[in-house]
Design a protein around this motif. Sequence first.
Motif, mmCIF file in Angstrom:
data_model
loop_
_atom_site.group_PDB
_atom_site.id
_atom_site.type_symbol
_atom_site.label_atom_id
_atom_site.label_comp_id
_atom_site.label_asym_id
_atom_site.label_seq_id
_atom_site.Cartn_x
_atom_site.Cartn_y
_atom_site.Cartn_z
ATOM 1 N N PHE B 139 -19.713 -30.799 -10.830
ATOM 2 C CA PHE B 139 -19.100 -29.965 -9.909
ATOM 3 C C PHE B 139 -18.884 -30.572 -8.373
ATOM 4 O O PHE B 139 -18.419 -30.436 -7.454
ATOM 5 C CB PHE B 139 -19.862 -28.510 -9.567
ATOM 6 C CG PHE B 139 -20.264 -28.055 -10.921
ATOM 7 C CD1 PHE B 139 -19.157 -27.392 -11.481
ATOM 8 C CD2 PHE B 139 -21.429 -28.121 -11.321
ATOM 9 C CE1 PHE B 139 -19.362 -26.823 -12.848
ATOM 10 C CE2 PHE B 139 -21.537 -27.471 -12.591
ATOM 11 C CZ PHE B 139 -20.747 -27.106 -13.250
ATOM 12 N N SER B 140 -19.458 -31.909 -8.309
ATOM 13 C CA SER B 140 -18.925 -32.746 -7.111
ATOM 14 C C SER B 140 -17.971 -33.681 -7.191
ATOM 15 O O SER B 140 -17.625 -34.401 -6.548
ATOM 16 C CB SER B 140 -20.473 -33.469 -7.020
ATOM 17 O OG SER B 140 -20.366 -34.595 -7.857
ATOM 18 N N LEU B 141 -17.309 -33.543 -8.492
ATOM 19 C CA LEU B 141 -16.165 -34.514 -8.836
ATOM 20 C C LEU B 141 -14.824 -34.014 -8.187
ATOM 21 O O LEU B 141 -14.654 -32.667 -8.134
ATOM 22 C CB LEU B 141 -16.129 -34.696 -10.119
ATOM 23 C CG LEU B 141 -17.194 -35.202 -10.882
ATOM 24 C CD1 LEU B 141 -16.819 -35.535 -12.437
ATOM 25 C CD2 LEU B 141 -17.796 -36.578 -10.381
ATOM 26 N N SER B 142 -13.666 -34.788 -8.045
ATOM 27 C CA SER B 142 -12.391 -34.267 -7.896
ATOM 28 C C SER B 142 -11.787 -33.774 -9.222
ATOM 29 O O SER B 142 -12.227 -33.892 -10.117
ATOM 30 C CB SER B 142 -11.642 -35.514 -7.535
ATOM 31 O OG SER B 142 -11.072 -36.266 -8.395
ATOM 32 N N GLY B 143 -10.776 -32.939 -9.035
ATOM 33 C CA GLY B 143 -10.180 -32.413 -9.881
ATOM 34 C C GLY B 143 -9.776 -33.278 -11.243
ATOM 35 O O GLY B 143 -10.114 -33.033 -12.374
ATOM 36 N N GLY B 144 -9.340 -34.607 -10.944
ATOM 37 C CA GLY B 144 -8.857 -35.394 -11.854
ATOM 38 C C GLY B 144 -10.076 -36.082 -12.532
ATOM 39 O O GLY B 144 -10.029 -36.196 -13.822
ATOM 40 N N GLU B 145 -11.144 -36.279 -11.742
ATOM 41 C CA GLU B 145 -12.255 -36.829 -12.377
ATOM 42 C C GLU B 145 -12.853 -35.984 -13.371
ATOM 43 O O GLU B 145 -13.482 -36.110 -14.394
ATOM 44 C CB GLU B 145 -13.304 -37.139 -11.194
ATOM 45 C CG GLU B 145 -12.808 -38.630 -10.448
ATOM 46 C CD GLU B 145 -13.568 -38.539 -9.280
ATOM 47 O OE1 GLU B 145 -13.902 -39.812 -8.856
ATOM 48 O OE2 GLU B 145 -14.306 -37.504 -8.804
ATOM 49 N N ARG B 146 -12.746 -34.622 -12.893
ATOM 50 C CA ARG B 146 -13.421 -33.381 -13.736
ATOM 51 C C ARG B 146 -12.535 -33.257 -14.957
ATOM 52 O O ARG B 146 -13.014 -33.155 -16.055
ATOM 53 C CB ARG B 146 -13.292 -32.203 -13.021
ATOM 54 C CG ARG B 146 -14.679 -31.640 -12.695
ATOM 55 C CD ARG B 146 -14.689 -30.287 -12.078
ATOM 56 N NE ARG B 146 -14.418 -30.626 -10.723
ATOM 57 C CZ ARG B 146 -13.985 -29.490 -9.902
ATOM 58 N NH1 ARG B 146 -13.822 -28.210 -10.194
ATOM 59 N NH2 ARG B 146 -13.810 -29.585 -8.716
ATOM 60 N N ARG B 147 -11.384 -33.439 -15.032
ATOM 61 C CA ARG B 147 -10.336 -33.448 -16.054
ATOM 62 C C ARG B 147 -10.858 -34.578 -16.909
ATOM 63 O O ARG B 147 -11.073 -34.307 -18.413
ATOM 64 C CB ARG B 147 -9.084 -33.565 -15.728
ATOM 65 C CG ARG B 147 -7.806 -33.875 -16.744
ATOM 66 C CD ARG B 147 -7.548 -32.452 -17.232
ATOM 67 N NE ARG B 147 -7.042 -31.553 -16.144
ATOM 68 C CZ ARG B 147 -5.777 -31.360 -15.796
ATOM 69 N NH1 ARG B 147 -4.748 -32.181 -16.167
ATOM 70 N NH2 ARG B 147 -5.245 -30.721 -14.842
ATOM 71 N N ARG B 148 -11.264 -35.973 -16.653
ATOM 72 C CA ARG B 148 -11.498 -36.820 -17.380
ATOM 73 C C ARG B 148 -12.723 -36.719 -18.088
ATOM 74 O O ARG B 148 -13.018 -36.997 -19.437
ATOM 75 C CB ARG B 148 -11.524 -37.970 -16.590
ATOM 76 C CG ARG B 148 -9.793 -38.569 -16.380
ATOM 77 C CD ARG B 148 -10.025 -40.054 -16.159
ATOM 78 N NE ARG B 148 -9.659 -40.001 -14.504
ATOM 79 C CZ ARG B 148 -9.698 -41.112 -13.989
ATOM 80 N NH1 ARG B 148 -9.955 -42.315 -14.509
ATOM 81 N NH2 ARG B 148 -9.335 -41.311 -12.655
ATOM 82 N N ALA B 149 -13.908 -36.146 -17.289
ATOM 83 C CA ALA B 149 -14.908 -35.779 -17.674
ATOM 84 C C ALA B 149 -14.970 -34.854 -18.999
ATOM 85 O O ALA B 149 -15.589 -34.937 -20.149
ATOM 86 C CB ALA B 149 -15.864 -35.217 -16.848
ATOM 87 N N ALA B 150 -14.047 -33.656 -18.753
ATOM 88 C CA ALA B 150 -13.883 -32.605 -19.923
ATOM 89 C C ALA B 150 -13.242 -33.533 -21.066
ATOM 90 O O ALA B 150 -13.670 -33.131 -22.409
ATOM 91 C CB ALA B 150 -13.129 -31.624 -19.318
#
Lengths: 262, 269
Positions: B139-150
């Motif tokens: 939840f501390s990541l940017s949108g794009g980083e979160r997308r990659r994590a998913a």
Amino acid sequence: MLGRGLGQFYPAESPVHRLDPRAKIVAAGAIVAGLFLVDSMAGFLVIGGAVVAALVVSRVPVGSFLRAMRPVLFILVITSLFQILFYRRGELIFGWGWIQVYTGGVELAAFLALRLALLISATTLLTATTSPLALADGLEDLLSPLSRLRFPAHELAMMMSIALRFIPTLSSEAEKVMKAQAARGAEFSEGGLLRRARALVPVLVPLTIGAFKRADELAEAMESRGYRGGAGRTRYRELRFRPPDAAVLALAVAAVAGGALV
Amino acid sequence: MRLELEDVHHVYAPGTRFEVPALRGVSLAVEPGEVLAVVGGTGSGKSTLAQHLNLLLKPTRGRLLVDGEDARGMKLGELRRRVGLVFQFPEAQLFESSVRRDVAFAPRRLGLGEDAVGERVRQALAELEISHLADRSPFSLSGGERRRAAIAGVLAMDPEVLVLDEPTAGLDPFARAELLGLVRRFRERGRSVVLISHDLDEVAEVADRVCVLERGRVRALGTPEEVFYANPALAPATVRVMAALGRAEAGRPVRFADTLQALKELLEG
Ligand SMILES: Nc1ncnc2c1ncn2[C@@H]1O[C@H](COP(=O)(O)OP(=O)(O)OP(=O)(O)O)[C@@H](O)[C@H]1O
Ligand SMILES: [Mg+2]
């Protein structure tokens, strides 16, 4: 996702839909209260007749009405069964080992079932024929005398209408997250109660976070448009209490009084 | 692994006032080792189609075949492991306290040992170039980083087919190029990718075949040349340029590099 569940608004053109929400809220409240005063078959018939008549006039299809009742059916059956099996007054009509059925139990079960069914019918009819917005407006108006006592009537109504507004959003969001986790191997209908509850964590966490985020955004949007609570706020839709509303209210009170007295 | 949809229909909320026929007789195969792009307007049924590939949605009519066998005979968990589906806006599925733990969710569910899980997670994070974020909260990541994590969370299942529903929507051009690199690498390992996209330029770069959906039906299906040159008005910029030039001797290039080459040859010759 859409159009299912208890308390769904069913938009249609009908005299019941057109009634003042305040009249409907009070009438439904009177009937619910009346159901607890009634203790005779004839009384249930009077009130039941009134509810059925309103249902017919409202043009809400009986099918979708019954579907809304389905979740409560289970509770209804179980409680009735308990009454029948364990209430032992009146005459014995059936005995087999420890199973003993008395007339008193059957009567009590029937009353309980009727009471519950009519209670749910009356409230479902209210929410099916009154849009959430009108419902909130009506409630706010009915509670407004209490705001002199610092009761937050407007805030309460606003919270209610926002909550109602977001139920469909939240349920479609839940469906989406559940599917996304199922794609990663989550199982929601497997194992005992504890395991099922644990399986919901990957759904509830994102859902809660999403809800908080949405609440933040909504609050910001409301503030940026100058929302400052109820004081001095005018309405786009003014509620009007017309003769038909008075008539319906009178009929509901009459049905309750009649039902309680016969 | 070969997936085939056979005359698949899907109706949402059947029998109610909200009934929506989202798919109306879709027949389509995903061949092993190919990148199949699915394009179409909003509401044309792309996401609905994607969810049929691992039976998250069941066809109202028609069926899904896996290597020629009816998928209803397969274990659902097994199917969902082999067909990894990344939803539209998948960042909404992150729930753990760290990226590492979140990516480990799927391999744990598969019942792998700790070492194997750790290895899967390491590989998936490296594949998406987010190894440095492993211990951060999602939840501390940017949108794009979160997308990659998913996406890493799905890759960690080691799927044979990867279905990506608009994975590049809202990403910056750099992140987009990286994601297309991932698609290519996945194919190079002999696995297939179904790429749902609105961006025809990116489809032109990576797709082996293109399927055009329109209101729940397959409107066109074929190689990018076939599909795009048949209707240059709805084609990537490369095709529009070549079609506007109208020089048949230049061939029918689709990718940017090929188009550039063809233009150079036209200028010189
Ligand atoms: N859960 C649902 N319940 C009811 N109708 C739905 C549901 N999901 C999608 N639909 C409807 O089905 C149709 C196809 O939707 P789908 O999401 O597959 O489109 P899409 O091609 O993915 O669109 P987009 O490009 O906007 O993502 C749409 O008309 C949509 O309104
Ligand atoms: Mg979609």
